[in-house]
Motif scaffolding. Structure first.
Motif, PDB file in Angstrom:
ATOM      1  N   CYS A  24       0.736  -1.195  -0.167  1.00 16.35           N
ATOM      2  CA  CYS A  24       0.065  -0.113   0.020  1.00 16.35           C
ATOM      3  C   CYS A  24       1.023   1.239  -0.005  1.00 16.35           C
ATOM      4  CB  CYS A  24      -0.857  -0.148   1.202  1.00 16.35           C
ATOM      5  SG  CYS A  24      -2.192  -1.159   1.372  1.00 16.35           S
ATOM      6  N   TYR A 127      -9.180   7.447   2.174  1.00 17.92           N
ATOM      7  CA  TYR A 127      -8.575   6.308   1.714  1.00 17.92           C
ATOM      8  C   TYR A 127      -8.262   5.217   2.769  1.00 17.92           C
ATOM      9  CZ  TYR A 127      -4.628   3.952  -0.633  1.00 17.92           C
ATOM     10  OH  TYR A 127      -3.873   3.043  -1.132  1.00 17.92           O
ATOM     11  N   CYS A 129      -6.611   0.923   2.660  1.00 18.30           N
ATOM     12  CA  CYS A 129      -5.746   0.011   1.763  1.00 18.30           C
ATOM     13  C   CYS A 129      -5.438  -1.260   2.202  1.00 18.30           C
ATOM     14  CB  CYS A 129      -4.195   0.854   1.233  1.00 18.30           C
ATOM     15  SG  CYS A 129      -3.597  -0.227   0.111  1.00 18.30           S
ATOM     16  N   ASP A 139      -7.087  -0.962  -2.887  1.00 15.68           N
ATOM     17  CA  ASP A 139      -7.181   0.324  -2.605  1.00 15.68           C
ATOM     18  C   ASP A 139      -8.950   0.480  -2.538  1.00 15.68           C
ATOM     19  OD1 ASP A 139      -4.866   1.495  -2.814  1.00 15.68           O
ATOM     20  OD2 ASP A 139      -4.876   1.286  -4.977  1.00 15.68           O
ATOM     21  N   ALA A 141     -11.085   4.231  -1.958  1.00 19.33           N
ATOM     22  CA  ALA A 141     -11.148   5.647  -1.575  1.00 19.33           C
ATOM     23  C   ALA A 141     -12.533   6.335  -1.770  1.00 19.33           C
ATOM     24  CB  ALA A 141     -10.020   6.228  -2.819  1.00 19.33           C
ATOM     25  N   LEU A 162      -5.746  12.736  -4.670  1.00 22.67           N
ATOM     26  CA  LEU A 162      -5.541  11.265  -4.665  1.00 22.67           C
ATOM     27  C   LEU A 162      -4.558  10.761  -5.574  1.00 22.67           C
ATOM     28  CD1 LEU A 162      -9.367  10.165  -4.415  1.00 22.67           C
ATOM     29  CD2 LEU A 162      -7.559   9.534  -2.678  1.00 22.67           C
ATOM     30  N   GLU A 165      -0.945  11.634  -4.487  1.00 20.75           N
ATOM     31  CA  GLU A 165      -0.571  10.696  -3.312  1.00 20.75           C
ATOM     32  C   GLU A 165      -0.373   9.305  -4.045  1.00 20.75           C
ATOM     33  OE1 GLU A 165       0.271  11.398  -0.453  1.00 20.75           O
ATOM     34  OE2 GLU A 165      -0.467  13.476   0.170  1.00 20.75           O
ATOM     35  N   ILE A 167      -2.416   7.190  -5.929  1.00 12.61           N
ATOM     36  CA  ILE A 167      -3.470   6.525  -5.594  1.00 12.61           C
ATOM     37  C   ILE A 167      -4.102   6.513  -7.067  1.00 12.61           C
ATOM     38  CG2 ILE A 167      -5.723   6.243  -4.533  1.00 12.61           C
ATOM     39  CD1 ILE A 167      -4.313   7.919  -1.979  1.00 12.61           C
ATOM     40  N   THR A 169      -7.164   6.867  -9.735  1.00 10.00           N
ATOM     41  CA  THR A 169      -8.421   6.994  -9.427  1.00 10.00           C
ATOM     42  C   THR A 169      -9.111   6.780 -10.901  1.00 10.00           C
ATOM     43  OG1 THR A 169      -8.044   9.282 -10.327  1.00 10.00           O
ATOM     44  CG2 THR A 169      -8.237   8.895  -7.876  1.00 10.00           C
TER      45      THR A 169
END
Length: 181
Positions: A24, A127, A129, A139, A141, A162, A165, A167, A169
């Motif tokens: 993660c 978030y 994970c 994940d 979110a 996001l 960071e 992550i 999407t």
């Protein structure tokens, strides 16, 4: 051989999720997080796929219990009915109050529930994970709002946060909040 067996067993479960190779990510969370200001009702604006959320009108209500834990009451309209599930959230480390843990069963450990950003009155970005043997991770979110709809700019800001960071999407979808009571 044993880890491969478990991975193959878990793949159908995560196929509807967003998963990536490796452990993660560790995004930054809301500085000076205030749980008291965060409590109350939040509406799901958008999310990464979650097998436990398939309906519309999805919302979460957070209230403080007498023992210091947080009651989490999630609801959604699915297959003609309002369906609810109650869970418990806890601040796992008082030095990091934006990193909560949440569980919806006495038999499961707390899952991460990290508040990455919130202004407490309009929107929030959350978030979660789960590592699977540090081989891959799943994940989750959410972009949340205090009302059922957020301005497009706020949603775009949340998506960019996001992405910043690390992550992904790409699979994020908007939650249907129309025709809700």
């Amino acid at each position: 051989m044993f880890p491969i067996f478990w991975i193959l067993l878990l793949l159908p479960l995560v196929s509807a999720q967003t998963y990536h190779w490796g452990p993660c990510p560790t995004p930054s969370v809301q500085p000076n997080f205030s749980l008291q200001q965060y409590l109350g009702t939040w509406y799901e604006i958008a999310k990464l796929p979650a097998f436990f959320e398939r309906g519309k009108c999805i919302q979460a209500d957070y209230t403080l219990r007498g023992d210091g834990t947080i009651r989490v009451l999630n609801s959604q309209f699915y297959k003609g009915k309002v369906r609810t599930v109650e869970g418990t959230a806890v601040v796992q480390d008082p030095k990091k109050p934006a990193k909560l843990g949440v569980s919806f069963s006495y038999f499961t450990p707390y899952s991460p529930y990290w508040v990455l950003s919130t202004d407490y009155v309009s929107g929030a970005v959350v978030y979660s994970c789960t590592d699977v043997l540090r081989i891959f991770h799943v994940d989750y979110a959410w972009i949340l709002g205090r009302s059922r709809f957020l301005p497009v700019e706020e949603v775009e800001y949340a998506r960019q946060l996001l992405a910043k960071e690390n992550i992904d999407t790409f699979k994020m979808s908007v939650t249907d909040q129309t025709g809700c009571d």
